[in-house]
Scaffold this motif. Structure first.
Motif, PDB file in Angstrom:
ATOM      1  N   GLU A   6      27.180  -4.884  37.380  1.00 47.66           N
ATOM      2  CA  GLU A   6      27.185  -6.350  37.278  1.00 47.66           C
ATOM      3  C   GLU A   6      25.890  -6.872  36.671  1.00 47.66           C
ATOM      4  N   LEU A   7      24.774  -6.225  37.016  1.00 48.40           N
ATOM      5  CA  LEU A   7      23.456  -6.653  36.538  1.00 48.40           C
ATOM      6  C   LEU A   7      23.124  -6.103  35.154  1.00 48.40           C
ATOM      7  N   ASP A   8      24.056  -5.390  34.535  1.00 44.85           N
ATOM      8  CA  ASP A   8      23.858  -4.806  33.207  1.00 44.85           C
ATOM      9  C   ASP A   8      22.633  -3.889  33.179  1.00 44.85           C
ATOM     10  N   ALA A   9      22.613  -2.960  34.130  1.00 44.26           N
ATOM     11  CA  ALA A   9      21.475  -2.058  34.295  1.00 44.26           C
ATOM     12  C   ALA A   9      21.453  -0.969  33.228  1.00 44.26           C
ATOM     13  N   LYS A  10      20.328  -0.294  33.172  1.00 43.02           N
ATOM     14  CA  LYS A  10      20.169   0.890  32.344  1.00 43.02           C
ATOM     15  C   LYS A  10      20.151   2.132  33.229  1.00 43.02           C
ATOM     16  N   VAL A  11      20.430   3.280  32.624  1.00 47.05           N
ATOM     17  CA  VAL A  11      20.337   4.574  33.288  1.00 47.05           C
ATOM     18  C   VAL A  11      19.254   5.378  32.571  1.00 47.05           C
ATOM     19  N   LEU A  12      18.333   5.938  33.347  1.00 48.78           N
ATOM     20  CA  LEU A  12      17.254   6.744  32.795  1.00 48.78           C
ATOM     21  C   LEU A  12      17.317   8.149  33.383  1.00 48.78           C
ATOM     22  N   LEU A  13      17.488   9.133  32.510  1.00 48.81           N
ATOM     23  CA  LEU A  13      17.495  10.538  32.912  1.00 48.81           C
ATOM     24  C   LEU A  13      16.192  11.173  32.446  1.00 48.81           C
ATOM     25  N   LEU A  14      15.368  11.605  33.380  1.00 46.75           N
ATOM     26  CA  LEU A  14      14.080  12.217  33.051  1.00 46.75           C
ATOM     27  C   LEU A  14      14.116  13.698  33.408  1.00 46.75           C
ATOM     28  N   GLY A  15      14.452  14.522  32.437  1.00 43.07           N
ATOM     29  CA  GLY A  15      14.470  15.954  32.650  1.00 43.07           C
ATOM     30  C   GLY A  15      15.685  16.463  33.390  1.00 43.07           C
ATOM     31  N   ASP A  65       5.381   6.781  26.765  1.00 43.27           N
ATOM     32  CA  ASP A  65       6.641   7.495  26.529  1.00 43.27           C
ATOM     33  C   ASP A  65       7.845   6.657  26.940  1.00 43.27           C
ATOM     34  N   LEU A  66       7.761   6.024  28.096  1.00 42.95           N
ATOM     35  CA  LEU A  66       8.882   5.229  28.607  1.00 42.95           C
ATOM     36  C   LEU A  66       9.142   4.011  27.724  1.00 42.95           C
ATOM     37  N   LYS A  67       8.092   3.381  27.259  1.00 42.07           N
ATOM     38  CA  LYS A  67       8.245   2.223  26.368  1.00 42.07           C
ATOM     39  C   LYS A  67       8.833   2.643  25.023  1.00 42.07           C
ATOM     40  N   GLN A  68       8.383   3.773  24.497  1.00 41.42           N
ATOM     41  CA  GLN A  68       8.928   4.266  23.229  1.00 41.42           C
ATOM     42  C   GLN A  68      10.404   4.596  23.363  1.00 41.42           C
ATOM     43  N   LEU A  69      10.806   5.025  24.548  1.00 44.34           N
ATOM     44  CA  LEU A  69      12.202   5.334  24.805  1.00 44.34           C
ATOM     45  C   LEU A  69      13.059   4.070  24.814  1.00 44.34           C
ATOM     46  N   GLY A  70      12.447   2.942  25.152  1.00 44.92           N
ATOM     47  CA  GLY A  70      13.183   1.678  25.159  1.00 44.92           C
ATOM     48  C   GLY A  70      13.211   0.963  26.491  1.00 44.92           C
ATOM     49  N   ILE A 102      17.092   8.946  22.998  1.00 44.09           N
ATOM     50  CA  ILE A 102      16.613  10.255  23.429  1.00 44.09           C
ATOM     51  C   ILE A 102      15.166  10.433  22.983  1.00 44.09           C
ATOM     52  N   GLY A 103      14.328  10.807  23.918  1.00 41.79           N
ATOM     53  CA  GLY A 103      12.914  11.018  23.624  1.00 41.79           C
ATOM     54  C   GLY A 103      12.318  11.952  24.643  1.00 41.79           C
ATOM     55  N   ASN A 104      11.061  11.703  24.960  1.00 47.77           N
ATOM     56  CA  ASN A 104      10.368  12.552  25.924  1.00 47.77           C
ATOM     57  C   ASN A 104       9.604  11.716  26.937  1.00 47.77           C
ATOM     58  N   ALA A 105       9.492  12.266  28.150  1.00 49.09           N
ATOM     59  CA  ALA A 105       8.577  11.744  29.161  1.00 49.09           C
ATOM     60  C   ALA A 105       7.736  12.941  29.592  1.00 49.09           C
ATOM     61  N   GLY A 106       6.510  12.985  29.104  1.00 48.14           N
ATOM     62  CA  GLY A 106       5.738  14.206  29.263  1.00 48.14           C
ATOM     63  C   GLY A 106       6.434  15.334  28.517  1.00 48.14           C
ATOM     64  N   LYS A 107       6.700  16.437  29.198  1.00 49.13           N
ATOM     65  CA  LYS A 107       7.380  17.573  28.582  1.00 49.13           C
ATOM     66  C   LYS A 107       8.907  17.474  28.698  1.00 49.13           C
ATOM     67  N   ALA A 108       9.383  16.541  29.493  1.00 51.99           N
ATOM     68  CA  ALA A 108      10.818  16.446  29.769  1.00 51.99           C
ATOM     69  C   ALA A 108      11.562  15.707  28.663  1.00 51.99           C
ATOM     70  N   ALA A 129      14.125  13.049  27.761  1.00 48.98           N
ATOM     71  CA  ALA A 129      14.505  11.831  28.470  1.00 48.98           C
ATOM     72  C   ALA A 129      15.606  11.099  27.723  1.00 48.98           C
ATOM     73  N   ARG A 130      16.493  10.466  28.504  1.00 50.61           N
ATOM     74  CA  ARG A 130      17.600   9.705  27.934  1.00 50.61           C
ATOM     75  C   ARG A 130      17.691   8.343  28.596  1.00 50.61           C
ATOM     76  N   LEU A 131      17.884   7.313  27.779  1.00 47.68           N
ATOM     77  CA  LEU A 131      18.053   5.952  28.289  1.00 47.68           C
ATOM     78  C   LEU A 131      19.333   5.379  27.705  1.00 47.68           C
ATOM     79  N   MET A 132      20.179   4.830  28.580  1.00 49.21           N
ATOM     80  CA  MET A 132      21.481   4.316  28.135  1.00 49.21           C
ATOM     81  C   MET A 132      21.864   3.096  28.942  1.00 49.21           C
ATOM     82  N   ASN A 133      22.822   2.349  28.423  1.00 45.68           N
ATOM     83  CA  ASN A 133      23.368   1.204  29.136  1.00 45.68           C
ATOM     84  C   ASN A 133      24.420   1.678  30.135  1.00 45.68           C
ATOM     85  N   GLN A 134      24.291   1.248  31.378  1.00 44.93           N
ATOM     86  CA  GLN A 134      25.204   1.746  32.407  1.00 44.93           C
ATOM     87  C   GLN A 134      26.632   1.257  32.198  1.00 44.93           C
ATOM     88  N   ARG A 135      26.814  -0.004  31.819  1.00 43.24           N
ATOM     89  CA  ARG A 135      28.172  -0.519  31.584  1.00 43.24           C
ATOM     90  C   ARG A 135      28.882   0.280  30.501  1.00 43.24           C
TER      91      ARG A 135
END
Length: 261
Positions: free
Chosen positions: A158-167, A14-19, A233-239, A241-247
């Motif tokens: 600074e490190l060009d991180a991502k933000v992951l919201l799981l549920g 699920d996490l890999k499919q999300l990106g 936007i996808g799923n992690a289990g039933k939740a 999930a959202r993955l985005m660029n923090q910058r």
């Protein structure tokens, strides 16, 4: 009807499919309950995240212990105002190896104790990091600079991180507080905070000035952000999930706050 159990390999998929990718630096906000019945619970969620980002990646989670703030801020609503001085005199000093998180969830609470996880020194608004950049992200977190330019959030930017919201929603998206620091808008103001800390080995009730923490419009910012910017936007289990660029998120939020606050 009983729900289906979720294992680590399914979460990894699920996490890999999300990106989420190997080598990513990511700040993660989770609700284990929303993910569903995970075989192994919080431990499995953390292991899945580590499996995806690998040893070259970095995972960060909030580890806030915001009960270690003055009763005037409303965080000790369970007791009468007559007890406030008693709390100020007796609340335990922050110990980053011992002090539990407050309402950060089971995953974040386990993550702060995870082997190799490093927690910052802020007594009320700490973060934990594991992995390649953990020491750099957590190296300094001063009392007054909770979410600002010298904070872990700025190092994630600074490190060009991502933000992951799981549920969870944007109201839990701590990176928006960095935008709050950078934005200029009417009514922006500092406040005085207090926390119990150790100073030269002695427990003290420490006063410090910091930007007033305001997240009332974070859900509105998130809704506007998703209309204009790329959010996976996808799923992690039933939740959900959202993955985005923090910058991208922080830059958008600065502009939004300056237009709408």
């Amino acid at each position: 009807m009983p729900e289906k159990a979720i294992n680590k390999s399914e979460l990894v998929t699920d996490l890999k499919q999300l990106g989420l990718q190997e080598g990513d630096t990511v700040i993660v906000h989770t609700s284990l309950k929303k993910i569903g019945y995970v075989c192994g619970g919080a431990q499995t969620v953390i292991e899945a995240l580590i499996d995806v980002v690998g040893e070259n990646g970095t995972i960060v989670m909030p580890a806030q212990s915001w009960k270690n703030l003055d009763p005037e801020t409303g965080v000790h609503w369970e007791v009468d105002e007559s007890q406030w001085d008693y709390i100020r005199e007796n609340w335990p000093a922050y110990d980053k190896n011992l002090t539990p998180t407050n309402t950060m969830g089971a995953v974040a609470e386990m993550f702060r104790q995870w082997p190799g996880s490093i927690r910052t020194d802020h007594p009320a608004r700490s973060l934990c990091a594991w992995g390649r950049h953990a020491a750099y992200i957590t190296r300094q977190h001063t009392l007054s600079d909770i979410f600002g330019e010298g904070s872990p959030l700025a190092r994630l930017y600074e490190l060009d991180a991502k933000v992951l919201l799981l549920g969870v929603g944007y109201d839990k998206n701590t990176s928006l507080h960095l935008a709050d620091v950078r934005a200029e808008y009417p009514g922006k103001h500092n406040c005085m905070e207090h926390s119990a800390i150790l100073e030269n080995g002695v427990r003290v009730w420490k006063e410090y000035e910091t930007l007033f923490v305001d997240g009332e419009d974070f859900e509105d910012i998130g809704a506007a952000f998703e209309k204009e910017c790329d959010v996976k936007i996808g799923n992690a289990g039933k939740a959900e999930a959202r993955l985005m660029n923090q910058r991208t998120l922080v830059d958008f939020a600065v502009s939004w706050m300056e237009k709408n606050r």
